[in-house]
Design a protein around this motif. Structure first.
Motif, PDB file in Angstrom:
ATOM      1  N   GLY A  83       2.299  -4.014  21.944  1.00  0.00           N
ATOM      2  CA  GLY A  83       2.629  -3.004  22.944  1.00  0.00           C
ATOM      3  C   GLY A  83       2.675  -3.517  24.375  1.00  0.00           C
ATOM      4  N   GLU A  84       2.994  -4.784  24.557  1.00  0.00           N
ATOM      5  CA  GLU A  84       3.049  -5.365  25.903  1.00  0.00           C
ATOM      6  C   GLU A  84       4.023  -6.538  25.891  1.00  0.00           C
ATOM      7  N   ASP A  85       4.713  -6.722  26.998  1.00  0.00           N
ATOM      8  CA  ASP A  85       5.641  -7.849  27.109  1.00  0.00           C
ATOM      9  C   ASP A  85       4.891  -9.167  27.252  1.00  0.00           C
ATOM     10  N   ILE A  86       5.358 -10.172  26.563  1.00  0.00           N
ATOM     11  CA  ILE A  86       4.866 -11.535  26.722  1.00  0.00           C
ATOM     12  C   ILE A  86       5.668 -12.186  27.843  1.00  0.00           C
ATOM     13  N   ILE A  87       6.957 -11.970  27.790  1.00  0.00           N
ATOM     14  CA  ILE A  87       7.872 -12.504  28.790  1.00  0.00           C
ATOM     15  C   ILE A  87       8.464 -11.320  29.538  1.00  0.00           C
ATOM     16  N   HIS A  88       8.323 -11.344  30.853  1.00  0.00           N
ATOM     17  CA  HIS A  88       8.867 -10.266  31.663  1.00  0.00           C
ATOM     18  C   HIS A  88      10.183 -10.715  32.274  1.00  0.00           C
ATOM     19  N   ILE A  89      11.221  -9.960  31.988  1.00  0.00           N
ATOM     20  CA  ILE A  89      12.533 -10.231  32.560  1.00  0.00           C
ATOM     21  C   ILE A  89      12.913  -9.007  33.377  1.00  0.00           C
ATOM     22  N   GLU A  90      13.266  -9.234  34.639  1.00  0.00           N
ATOM     23  CA  GLU A  90      13.623  -8.112  35.495  1.00  0.00           C
ATOM     24  C   GLU A  90      14.844  -7.404  34.938  1.00  0.00           C
ATOM     25  N   ALA A  91      14.772  -6.072  34.991  1.00  0.00           N
ATOM     26  CA  ALA A  91      15.906  -5.278  34.541  1.00  0.00           C
ATOM     27  C   ALA A  91      17.078  -5.507  35.482  1.00  0.00           C
ATOM     28  N   GLN A  92      18.262  -5.481  34.927  1.00  0.00           N
ATOM     29  CA  GLN A  92      19.445  -5.636  35.763  1.00  0.00           C
ATOM     30  C   GLN A  92      19.615  -4.380  36.604  1.00  0.00           C
ATOM     31  N   LYS A  93      20.012  -4.587  37.829  1.00  0.00           N
ATOM     32  CA  LYS A  93      20.247  -3.449  38.713  1.00  0.00           C
ATOM     33  C   LYS A  93      21.568  -2.809  38.346  1.00  0.00           C
ATOM     34  N   GLU A  94      21.564  -1.505  38.417  1.00  0.00           N
ATOM     35  CA  GLU A  94      22.770  -0.770  38.080  1.00  0.00           C
ATOM     36  C   GLU A  94      23.333  -0.177  39.355  1.00  0.00           C
ATOM     37  N   PHE A  95      24.598  -0.389  39.575  1.00  0.00           N
ATOM     38  CA  PHE A  95      25.250   0.124  40.764  1.00  0.00           C
ATOM     39  C   PHE A  95      26.274   1.171  40.359  1.00  0.00           C
ATOM     40  N   VAL A  96      26.357   2.216  41.152  1.00  0.00           N
ATOM     41  CA  VAL A  96      27.355   3.251  40.937  1.00  0.00           C
ATOM     42  C   VAL A  96      28.243   3.265  42.171  1.00  0.00           C
ATOM     43  N   TYR A  97      29.522   3.124  41.978  1.00  0.00           N
ATOM     44  CA  TYR A  97      30.465   3.149  43.085  1.00  0.00           C
ATOM     45  C   TYR A  97      31.341   4.383  42.963  1.00  0.00           C
ATOM     46  N   PHE A  98      31.535   5.037  44.054  1.00  0.00           N
ATOM     47  CA  PHE A  98      32.467   6.141  44.053  1.00  0.00           C
ATOM     48  C   PHE A  98      32.979   6.365  45.468  1.00  0.00           C
ATOM     49  N   LYS A  99      34.093   7.026  45.559  1.00  0.00           N
ATOM     50  CA  LYS A  99      34.691   7.323  46.849  1.00  0.00           C
ATOM     51  C   LYS A  99      34.429   8.788  47.165  1.00  0.00           C
ATOM     52  N   ILE A 100      34.174   9.025  48.433  1.00  0.00           N
ATOM     53  CA  ILE A 100      33.890  10.383  48.875  1.00  0.00           C
ATOM     54  C   ILE A 100      35.093  10.876  49.675  1.00  0.00           C
ATOM     55  N   TYR A 101      35.568  12.048  49.326  1.00  0.00           N
ATOM     56  CA  TYR A 101      36.683  12.660  50.045  1.00  0.00           C
ATOM     57  C   TYR A 101      36.182  13.931  50.706  1.00  0.00           C
ATOM     58  N   VAL A 102      36.440  14.054  52.010  1.00  0.00           N
ATOM     59  CA  VAL A 102      36.083  15.289  52.705  1.00  0.00           C
ATOM     60  C   VAL A 102      37.121  16.335  52.345  1.00  0.00           C
ATOM     61  N   ASN A 103      38.359  15.969  52.390  1.00  0.00           N
ATOM     62  CA  ASN A 103      39.441  16.771  51.833  1.00  0.00           C
ATOM     63  C   ASN A 103      40.475  15.790  51.305  1.00  0.00           C
ATOM     64  N   GLN A 104      41.534  16.229  50.764  1.00  0.00           N
ATOM     65  CA  GLN A 104      42.468  15.350  50.065  1.00  0.00           C
ATOM     66  C   GLN A 104      43.049  14.241  50.946  1.00  0.00           C
ATOM     67  N   GLU A 105      43.108  14.413  52.252  1.00  0.00           N
ATOM     68  CA  GLU A 105      43.758  13.434  53.103  1.00  0.00           C
ATOM     69  C   GLU A 105      42.776  12.457  53.739  1.00  0.00           C
ATOM     70  N   ASP A 106      41.551  12.876  53.942  1.00  0.00           N
ATOM     71  CA  ASP A 106      40.584  12.043  54.645  1.00  0.00           C
ATOM     72  C   ASP A 106      39.698  11.304  53.648  1.00  0.00           C
ATOM     73  N   GLU A 107      39.840   9.996  53.600  1.00  0.00           N
ATOM     74  CA  GLU A 107      39.033   9.187  52.692  1.00  0.00           C
ATOM     75  C   GLU A 107      37.923   8.501  53.479  1.00  0.00           C
ATOM     76  N   LEU A 108      36.700   8.606  53.003  1.00  0.00           N
ATOM     77  CA  LEU A 108      35.584   7.894  53.615  1.00  0.00           C
ATOM     78  C   LEU A 108      35.368   6.590  52.878  1.00  0.00           C
ATOM     79  N   GLU A 109      34.396   5.810  53.320  1.00  0.00           N
ATOM     80  CA  GLU A 109      34.155   4.491  52.746  1.00  0.00           C
ATOM     81  C   GLU A 109      33.567   4.555  51.344  1.00  0.00           C
ATOM     82  N   GLU A 110      33.785   3.470  50.583  1.00  0.00           N
ATOM     83  CA  GLU A 110      33.199   3.334  49.261  1.00  0.00           C
ATOM     84  C   GLU A 110      31.706   3.072  49.424  1.00  0.00           C
ATOM     85  N   THR A 111      30.896   3.704  48.613  1.00  0.00           N
ATOM     86  CA  THR A 111      29.442   3.636  48.773  1.00  0.00           C
ATOM     87  C   THR A 111      28.799   3.223  47.461  1.00  0.00           C
TER      88      THR A 111
END
Length: 130
Positions: A83-111
């Motif tokens: 019930g315990e790790d012998i070898i600890h390996i850091e979990a991979q970081k998960e990134f979520v990318y999406f674009k935010i639109y205020v309205n259909q014409e105005d695009e903000l930066e990818e975050t």
């Protein structure tokens, strides 16, 4: 790493001087020592681990000398039963990318949002984005 005198592994390393083998032996000893510590913390003996893994006690004793090369499968089995790790390996970081639109014409930066839960609103209802 220094090995005990009159040790077959030490003798071989001194004769052949292979740094890869020395590193392998060092890792095997570290794994065996970690297993010893885990057993000791739980008040268990090598024979108990043998029963838990359905192995012969002599095989476990061999493992715990540090001369056995552990496979990831064996390490995972030991980690599971103890019930315990012998070898600890850091979990991979998960990134979520999406674009935010205020309205259909105005695009903000990818975050990017690191280790965050992202929710989307759809028709007034929030739902988790996977």
């Amino acid at each position: 790493m220094e090995f005990p005198k009159n040790n077959i592994i030490n003798d071989w390393l001194q004769e052949n001087g292979n740094p890869e083998i020395a590193k392998l032996v060092e890792k095997n000893l570290a794994i065996a020592n970690k297993i010893h510590e885990m057993l000791e913390e739980r008040g268990l003996k090598a024979a108990d681990l043998a029963r838990m893994l359905d192995k012969k006690p002599s095989e476990i004793s061999k493992w715990l000398t540090g001369t056995h090369t552990f496979t990831t499968k064996t390490i995972t089995k030991i980690e599971t039963v103890l019930g315990e790790d012998i070898i600890h390996i850091e979990a991979q970081k998960e990134f979520v990318y999406f674009k935010i639109y205020v309205n259909q014409e105005d695009e903000l930066e990818e975050t990017s949002f690191e280790n965050s839960e992202v929710f989307a609103t759809e028709g007034g209802l929030e739902k988790k984005v996977s």
